[in-house]
Scaffold this motif. Structure first.
Motif: not given
Length: 292
Positions: A175-184, A200-212
């Motif tokens: 969740d890109r705009f996650h707020t509050g406690d816990g993981s996004p 379609e033209k919006e891809t995840a940033k490094d900290h938003e990718k599954p590996i994180r």
């Protein structure tokens, strides 16, 4: 159907029906299909696969475009009309377990009944927007009707995996705009996503990718012991239910940390986080694994 064609899709041979249905399924729910997909599924060579694609276009000429650089047939978002109406749950099951040509017709091999199906719970067109985003590695925006929060504002999510708990279909996403406690990174119910738009033209940033996603990627060991409040008969019943050895009290398994909360409710696990007066089948002995 192409006006120059008199053949009806319903009249094609079973083997052709399966191949054309697979093309339709892949396009709609993943967004692309390659000749290599046909080889993997039907053991077809390039020429035979190309013939299937050509025949598919006879029935649905506007459903797919060809991306030359990627050598891939792609979903035509503006004009796609399904050749087959796949139910959302059927499609999700196939995405999770593999395309099953036997499920194209409602003819079970043995008498079968399903209990408690919620009517019209999932819309295949809305579900497909999310599954295409998973396959394409891009985001979606939607309003999410959470039962834990009154915030139903628009969210931007980057989905990457399907989750099924035996009753409900969910997906894991950032969740890109996650707020509050816990993981996004959280689980989202397909049925609670409204007004879905593909980005379609919006891809995840490094900290938003599954590996994180630490909780998704971490497997934790669980040492479960038959709860000490159970009667001996209850313990024996649970041993049979979980295929435990006779007189055994412990059950050891591993699970994704992110999925433990589902398991704990389905298996009635006492981990000290809920009412101690509730009914439990197991007690989690190594509770420290939940705080890794």
């Amino acid at each position: 159907m192409n006006e120059n064609k008199t053949e009806r899709f319903e009249d094609v041979k079973p083997i052709d029906y399966e191949r054309l249905a697979y093309v339709d399924f892949k396009l709609f729910f993943t967004g692309t299909i390659k000749r290599s997909d046909m080889k993997d599924m039907f053991d077809l060579g390039d020429a035979a696969a190309s013939k299937v694609f050509s025949r598919y276009k006879d029935f649905r000429p506007d459903n797919m475009d060809y991306a030359r650089q990627q050598h891939t047939n792609t979903f035509n978002r503006g004009a796609f009309k399904p050749l087959i109406e796949f139910g959302a749950e059927l499609a999700l099951g196939m995405l999770a377990n593999g395309f099953n040509k036997n499920k194209l017709t409602d003819r079970p091999m043995q008498p079968y009944a399903r209990v408690g199906k919620v009517p019209n719970q999932l819309n295949s067109y809305e579900v497909a927007k999310i599954t295409r985003a998973i396959s394409g590695g891009y985001g979606i925006k939607c309003n999410y009707i959470s039962n834990h929060s009154g915030n139903h504002d628009e969210r931007v999510l980057f989905p990457f995996a399907l989750v099924f708990d035996g009753k409900t279909w969910m997906f894991r996403a950032n969740d890109r705009f996650h707020t509050g406690d816990g993981s996004p990174f959280k689980h989202f119910h397909f049925s609670r996503c409204k007004n879905i738009v593909e980005l379609e033209k919006e891809t995840a940033k490094d900290h938003e990718k599954p590996i994180r996603d630490k909780e998704w990627n971490m497997q934790i060991p669980l040492l479960l012991r038959l709860h000490d409040k159970l009667t001996e008969k209850q313990k024996n019943d649970i041993r049979y239910e979980f295929c435990m050895d006779e007189n055994a009290d412990d059950l050891v398994l591993t699970e994704k940390l992110s999925l433990y909360w589902i398991l704990s409710r389905q298996w009635f696990i006492d981990d000290g986080k809920r009412d101690e007066n509730s009914f439990y089948k197991f007690k989690l002995i190594n509770r420290d694994v939940l705080s890794i």
